[in-house]
Design a protein around this motif. Structure first.
Motif, PDB file in Angstrom:
ATOM      1  N   LEU A 119     -12.912  33.576  44.756  1.00 50.65           N
ATOM      2  CA  LEU A 119     -13.357  32.607  43.746  1.00 50.65           C
ATOM      3  C   LEU A 119     -14.684  31.979  44.172  1.00 50.65           C
ATOM      4  N   THR A 120     -15.744  32.785  44.126  1.00 44.53           N
ATOM      5  CA  THR A 120     -17.065  32.264  44.459  1.00 44.53           C
ATOM      6  C   THR A 120     -17.658  31.441  43.325  1.00 44.53           C
ATOM      7  N   THR A 121     -17.142  31.600  42.121  1.00 44.97           N
ATOM      8  CA  THR A 121     -17.520  30.933  40.867  1.00 44.97           C
ATOM      9  C   THR A 121     -18.829  31.437  40.262  1.00 44.97           C
ATOM     10  N   THR A 122     -19.615  32.237  40.976  1.00 43.25           N
ATOM     11  CA  THR A 122     -20.884  32.711  40.412  1.00 43.25           C
ATOM     12  C   THR A 122     -21.086  34.219  40.541  1.00 43.25           C
TER      13      THR A 122
ATOM     14  N   SER B 227     -10.270  35.074  38.174  1.00 42.55           N
ATOM     15  CA  SER B 227     -11.684  34.916  38.513  1.00 42.55           C
ATOM     16  C   SER B 227     -12.575  35.724  37.581  1.00 42.55           C
TER      17      SER B 227
ATOM     18  N   THR C 228     -19.832  28.465  34.811  1.00 34.96           N
ATOM     19  CA  THR C 228     -20.933  29.366  35.173  1.00 34.96           C
ATOM     20  C   THR C 228     -21.257  30.319  34.023  1.00 34.96           C
TER      21      THR C 228
ATOM     22  N   THR D 167     -15.816  28.563  37.304  1.00 32.68           N
ATOM     23  CA  THR D 167     -16.307  29.902  36.962  1.00 32.68           C
ATOM     24  C   THR D 167     -16.570  30.010  35.468  1.00 32.68           C
TER      25      THR D 167
ATOM     26  N   MET E 251     -15.086  34.299  34.225  1.00 31.29           N
ATOM     27  CA  MET E 251     -16.515  34.547  34.013  1.00 31.29           C
ATOM     28  C   MET E 251     -16.752  35.173  32.643  1.00 31.29           C
TER      29      MET E 251
ATOM     30  N   GLU F 296     -19.110  38.020  40.580  1.00 29.79           N
ATOM     31  CA  GLU F 296     -17.822  38.659  40.308  1.00 29.79           C
ATOM     32  C   GLU F 296     -17.744  40.110  40.780  1.00 29.79           C
TER      33      GLU F 296
END
Length: 247
Positions: free
Chosen positions: A160-163, A197, A20, A17, A201, A165
């Motif tokens: 925690l999609t990493t892209t 998370s 990203t 994240t 970001m 929020e």
């Protein structure tokens, strides 16, 4: 080999994240009004650019600057979709063959980011790149992020999609006394992961902007991101082995 779980997986996804945030800072601040990971922004930029300008005397009393450049967002969107298709094919094929798809996907992402850094390597600032090379950098970064999103969906780490929020921030507030919704995790000990998370970001964006502000070339920032992802991938087998040994 299955990907790691628990605290190990959380640490990896938080690290990704941060990457990203760094990449979107680099692309937006130096490659034009374009994101390479947060494709929602590109969809909006594309819509703004394709919309005709509203008249200043519109009922809302405002004007919308129609005609914004659409080439870069369109390139990023198309490349991202191609990366998602590529990632899905690759990762599902590896999984069917009982191979370690998770670290391989991270290494593929790192290789694509390294390619983006190479494509943008020059002695001058990123805005001075020829248009073809600039689009190549954008496309390679977006393909990498398309692969990443497939990886994140397959591993399915909660919050925690990493892209993206927006959902994590909503879930974060639900887990506080202000929200208090037990169906959304209140009282379940999920607060640290959700804070991690969102904070990752924000921290990645700050780090990327800081590096650019120091005069760091965009290719160097992207290469730093590639090295970080590759290092994370090489940690995965050891983490997975350790998890299996504990069982």
């Amino acid at each position: 080999m299955e990907p790691p779980s628990g605290a190990a997986l959380t640490a990896i996804m938080v690290c990704l994240t941060v990457v990203t945030g760094v990449l979107d800072a680099a692309s937006f601040l130096t490659l034009g009004h374009v994101f390479t990971a947060t494709q929602t922004g590109n969809l909006l930029f594309l819509g703004f650019g394709l919309a005709p300008a509203l008249e200043p005397h519109s009922p809302a009393g405002t004007s919308l600057p129609g005609g914004l450049p659409v080439a870069a967002p369109a390139v990023s969107l198309g490349a991202f979709l191609a990366g998602a298709a590529l990632g899905a094919r690759m990762e599902s094929a590896l999984a069917r063959g009982r191979r370690a798809w998770f670290p391989v996907a991270l290494l593929a992402e790192a290789a694509l980011l390294a390619g983006a850094a190479a494509a943008g390597w020059s002695g001058g600032p990123a805005p001075d790149l020829p248009e073809g090379r600039r689009f190549a950098v954008i496309a390679l970064m977006a393909v990498a992020m398309g692969v990443r999103n497939v990886t994140a969906l397959r591993v399915a780490a909660p919050d925690l999609t990493t892209t993206v929020e927006t959902r994590a921030m909503t879930a974060l507030m639900s887990a506080t006394p202000l929200g208090g919704d037990r169906r959304l995790g209140y009282g379940a000990g999920l607060l640290p992961r959700r804070i991690g998370s969102v904070g990752a970001m924000l921290g990645g964006g700050l780090l990327g902007a800081w590096l650019i502000g120091l005069g760091t070339r965009t290719p160097l920032v992207v290469l730093l991101a590639a090295v970080t992802v590759a290092a994370t991938a090489f940690l995965v087998p050891g983490l997975s082995h350790g998890r299996n040994a504990e069982r």
